[in-house]
Design a protein around this motif. Structure first.
Motif, PDB file in Angstrom:
ATOM      1  N   MET A  76     -41.221 139.656  73.155  1.00 23.57           N
ATOM      2  CA  MET A  76     -40.258 138.696  73.838  1.00 23.57           C
ATOM      3  C   MET A  76     -40.623 138.699  75.406  1.00 23.57           C
ATOM      4  O   MET A  76     -40.552 137.770  75.914  1.00 23.57           O
ATOM      5  N   ALA A  77     -40.633 140.101  76.012  1.00 26.28           N
ATOM      6  CA  ALA A  77     -41.201 140.114  77.601  1.00 26.28           C
ATOM      7  C   ALA A  77     -42.653 139.463  77.649  1.00 26.28           C
ATOM      8  O   ALA A  77     -42.572 138.745  78.608  1.00 26.28           O
ATOM      9  N   LEU A 115     -43.523 136.619  75.908  1.00 28.51           N
ATOM     10  CA  LEU A 115     -43.396 135.152  75.808  1.00 28.51           C
ATOM     11  C   LEU A 115     -42.737 134.596  77.136  1.00 28.51           C
ATOM     12  O   LEU A 115     -43.092 133.568  77.620  1.00 28.51           O
ATOM     13  N   GLN A 116     -41.625 135.398  77.744  1.00 26.09           N
ATOM     14  CA  GLN A 116     -40.938 135.056  78.889  1.00 26.09           C
ATOM     15  C   GLN A 116     -42.129 135.077  80.196  1.00 26.09           C
ATOM     16  O   GLN A 116     -42.129 134.322  80.851  1.00 26.09           O
ATOM     17  N   TRP A 125     -45.376 134.554  79.782  1.00 22.50           N
ATOM     18  CA  TRP A 125     -46.280 133.236  79.412  1.00 22.50           C
ATOM     19  C   TRP A 125     -45.478 131.989  79.803  1.00 22.50           C
ATOM     20  O   TRP A 125     -46.184 131.004  80.485  1.00 22.50           O
ATOM     21  N   GLN A 126     -44.122 131.799  79.409  1.00 25.45           N
ATOM     22  CA  GLN A 126     -43.319 130.854  79.933  1.00 25.45           C
ATOM     23  C   GLN A 126     -43.487 130.710  81.499  1.00 25.45           C
ATOM     24  O   GLN A 126     -43.583 129.395  82.096  1.00 25.45           O
ATOM     25  N   GLN A 127     -43.119 131.729  82.169  1.00 19.01           N
ATOM     26  CA  GLN A 127     -43.190 131.671  83.647  1.00 19.01           C
ATOM     27  C   GLN A 127     -44.408 131.328  84.227  1.00 19.01           C
ATOM     28  O   GLN A 127     -44.719 130.463  85.202  1.00 19.01           O
ATOM     29  N   GLN A 137     -45.046 127.667  83.697  1.00 16.23           N
ATOM     30  CA  GLN A 137     -44.158 126.958  84.421  1.00 16.23           C
ATOM     31  C   GLN A 137     -44.906 126.594  85.939  1.00 16.23           C
ATOM     32  O   GLN A 137     -44.704 125.760  86.514  1.00 16.23           O
ATOM     33  N   LEU A 147     -38.803 128.219  74.442  1.00 16.86           N
ATOM     34  CA  LEU A 147     -39.550 128.920  73.621  1.00 16.86           C
ATOM     35  C   LEU A 147     -39.266 128.270  72.314  1.00 16.86           C
ATOM     36  O   LEU A 147     -38.138 128.116  71.827  1.00 16.86           O
ATOM     37  N   VAL A 199     -44.428 128.235  73.673  1.00 21.01           N
ATOM     38  CA  VAL A 199     -43.649 127.509  74.820  1.00 21.01           C
ATOM     39  C   VAL A 199     -43.898 126.159  74.531  1.00 21.01           C
ATOM     40  O   VAL A 199     -44.964 125.547  74.738  1.00 21.01           O
TER      41      VAL A 199
END
Length: 700
Positions: free
Chosen positions: A417-418, A420-421, A423-425, A428, A438, A466
């Motif tokens: 999860m960390a 993925l977060q 990766w999302q940042q 962006q 997500l 994402v």
């Protein structure tokens, strides 16, 4: 749409009637010669016999540069503008006769025939202006009739004002020697008034996108402000013409992108962000046009007339496209939206090119030097930057994103999860989407969705990814190059994660080897010493050393352990040490629900053991106590550890910062916790440590 187009017919008919009724000289073209500084029969030829005046049975009038000016907008004073209007009224009255004579500088006269222009004599330029005016008029009223709202009402006002200004502007560009009916002042004034209302209407429309945040009564001030400017302009109340109509053209131009930015901060609409850039750059072009017009010498009538006409057409063409496209962008999706954005950006670049050519053409003797300097050093990079910014086509270079990608790989060491977060940042920062979420979807490769409106970028080993919506705030769509870039970045992150895990496994294997060597060799020696030593300090010292070594080797080689098992082992070891020192132990654990099943990573387990061990050692050595109480309790987000003794109460502020206290503080801070000592009023001292659970738990 048919009704709105029919409503435009009276305006078009009136403009055509005015153009057809203009009195023209048959077979004669008068113009100003910059070289001879005189009015000539054929401006392109050698002006050997300048024309000084024109006569007819109705009177005579002197001909000069001011009279031949295409429009009176840019005359520097109210007196010149008024004289310009009066002289054209007199010229129209003079040409009411069917014949006239041109008086040359040498006294000779040249007879000419005068007649109405007629519809057949109307040039293509006026028809082009009427076509653009019809498009603007029809678009504005069609949107209003389709959905009657305050915003569409302002759009209809803007398009109507633009249509009137465009149609009358065509008259300004195509009239011959005289204005139709001699109405130079009326036509110019009506065109300026229409432009003011168009700007006010479009500003009101912008302040309703995508919804209205300004009270309606405040929006009603905009048309009133435009009417006030019209009165100031027509009544010549400003110090000079440029401080009336032209000054407020600048004000409107600056107000539009500011209003768009204000609306965007509240709605985050990608349409507003795109329009803000269009009008900011379009406004710069308009300001540059006004500045160049005022910088041109008044005597250079030929160059001035050419620049005014050509730049007017370029700016107006871009304006009509913005007026037509901006309402459609609100509901356009997919390929249509991408085409419209491309048309806007491409047309703006063409206008920039045309303005540069016109600016360089006004001074022919220095044009070559300026063009080499400006085009090579500044314009081409600026043009490329404009295209990349407006269309969001800046190339994606992987080498610029290595550090952020490594941060994603490091986050994977904590949990999926960390990762993925992170990766999302990262995505962006690269794509600046309108939104991102997500999501779990089938497939291990990136793919476009919603005809390019969204992009799904997965991290394959997590089974999730994402979803990005509207790249660069809606300025462009996602394409195949974005799919390839996202896949390449995800593959690079996975490679980094695998290499990090391999390196971590290698380090762990080496720790286990060292731990086994210590346990089998040094541990056996310490165990023999503990049993062989006579009762006393040396025996206890050997036992304590053996326990410390077991803690060290467990932290180096052990796996994650359940919190209940860890606390049970620590209780047994500390109880033996406290009893050997002749003290009593009261141990209390409060682990509600599933808290006891939390698995503590080896390094955190070693740190927790060292914290309890050092706190108990201090209580035994320095506390002067007979009983030690240990409390371990799981709260919402932290683990509370208290070690209390019943010895004499002393103020912790008076203690010396020994190695033991420094070691305790350092270990607690490494876990992100908080440590404090407190003297109890009833006697004794308590050490309290609060350790965050997420720093203790094993991510696996």
């Amino acid at each position: 749409m048919v009704l709105s187009l029919l409503a435009f017919v009276p305006l078009a008919a009136g403009v055509l009637w005015l153009a057809a009724s203009e009195r023209v000289l048959v077979g004669v073209e008068l113009g100003w010669s910059q070289e001879s500084q005189a009015v000539c029969l054929h401006p392109g030829a050698d002006c050997k016999r300048p024309v000084v005046s024109i006569r007819s049975p109705n009177g005579a009038l002197e001909l000069d540069a001011w009279l031949l000016s295409d429009a009176g907008h840019f005359l520097p004073s109210h007196e010149l503008r008024e004289a310009y209007n009066d002289r054209h009224k007199a010229l129209h009255a003079l040409l009411a006769s069917d014949s006239a004579r041109l008086v040359m500088a040498d006294g000779s006269e040249h007879p000419v025939t005068v007649r109405d222009r007629g519809l057949g004599g109307i040039g293509a330029m006026l028809w082009w202006h009427l076509l653009l005016a019809a498009l603007a008029w029809t678009s504005g009223w069609a949107h209003y009739l389709r959905q009657r709202s305050l915003g569409n009402g302002f759009l209809a006002l803007a398009c109507s004002g633009y249509a009137v200004g465009m149609a009358l502007g065509g008259l300004e560009l195509v009239h011959g020697l005289a204005w139709p009916l001699g109405a130079a002042g009326s036509i110019n004034g009506a065109a300026r008034a229409a432009v003011q209302l168009a700007f006010a209407g479009y500003l009101g429309y912008v302040l309703t996108l995508p919804r209205r945040y300004v009270p309606a009564r405040w929006l009603g001030v905009l048309p009133c402000l435009a009417l006030a400017v019209i009165v100031v302009d027509l009544a010549a109340l400003a110090p000079a013409p440029m401080w009336g109509h032209q000054a407020f053209m600048v004000v409107w131009t600056l107000a539009l992108p500011l209003a768009m930015g204000w609306q965007w901060r509240r709605s985050h609409s990608p349409l507003l962000r795109a329009l803000m850039q269009w009008f900011a750059l379009g406004g710069l072009i308009l300001l540059a046009r006004l500045a160049l017009i005022h910088a041109l010498p008044v005597q250079d009538l030929e160059t001035r007339a050419f620049f005014v006409s050509a730049s007017f057409l370029a700016v107006k063409t871009y304006s009509i496209v913005v007026l037509l496209v901006s309402p459609v962008l609100g509901w356009a999706q997919g390929g249509l939206r991408r085409i419209l954005l491309w048309v806007l950006a491409s047309l703006l670049l063409v206008v920039c090119d045309l303005m540069l050519v016109l600016a360089l053409s006004v001074q022919a003797e220095t044009a070559l030097l300026i063009s080499l300097l400006v085009v090579g050093a500044a314009y081409l990079p600026l043009r490329g930057w404009i295209a990349q910014t407006l269309l969001g086509t800046r190339p994606l270079r992987l080498e610029q994103h290595i550090a952020p990608l490594y941060d994603v790989a490091r986050a994977a060491q904590q949990s999926d999860m960390a990762a993925l977060q992170a990766w999302q940042q990262f995505l962006q920062q690269v794509y600046e989407p309108e939104s991102s979420v997500l999501a779990q979807q089938a497939g291990s490769h990136s793919r476009m969705q919603e005809a390019g409106g969204a992009l799904w970028a997965p991290l394959a080993w997590t089974g999730q990814g994402v979803v990005l919506v509207h790249a660069h705030g809606g300025r462009r769509l996602f394409g195949p190059q974005d799919e390839r870039f996202a896949d390449h970045c995800a593959h690079l992150v996975q490679t980094m994660v695998e290499k990090d895990r391999a390196a971590t496994q290698a380090r762990q294997s080496e720790r286990e080897r060292i731990a086994h060597d210590l346990h089998d060799d040094l541990g056996a020696r310490l165990l023999h010493m503990a049993h062989a030593a006579p009762p006393g300090d040396w025996g206890r010292y050997a036992q304590d050393t053996l326990q410390e070594m077991r803690l060290i080797t467990h932290g180096m080689a052990g796996e994650a352990v359940a919190l209940t098992d860890l606390l049970a082992d620590l209780r047994a070891e500390l109880a033996a040490r406290i009893r050997a020192a002749g003290l009593q132990l009261q141990w209390q654990s409060a682990l509600p629900g599933q808290a006891g099943s939390h698995r503590v990573r080896p390094q955190a387990a070693l740190a927790l053991a060292r914290i309890l061990s050092e706190a108990v050692r201090n209580a035994i050595s320095h506390g002067g106590a007979s009983r030690i109480e240990v409390l371990v309790q799981v709260l919402e987000e932290c683990l509370l550890v208290q070690v209390r003794n019943d010895g004499p109460a002393t103020d912790p502020a008076t203690w010396g910062a020994g190695l033991g206290m420094q070691s305790l503080l350092r270990r607690v801070q490494r876990l992100g916790g908080h440590l404090q000592w407190q003297a109890l009023g009833s006697g004794g001292t308590v050490m309290e440590a609060r350790l965050p659970l997420n720093a203790l738990q094993d991510p696996g």
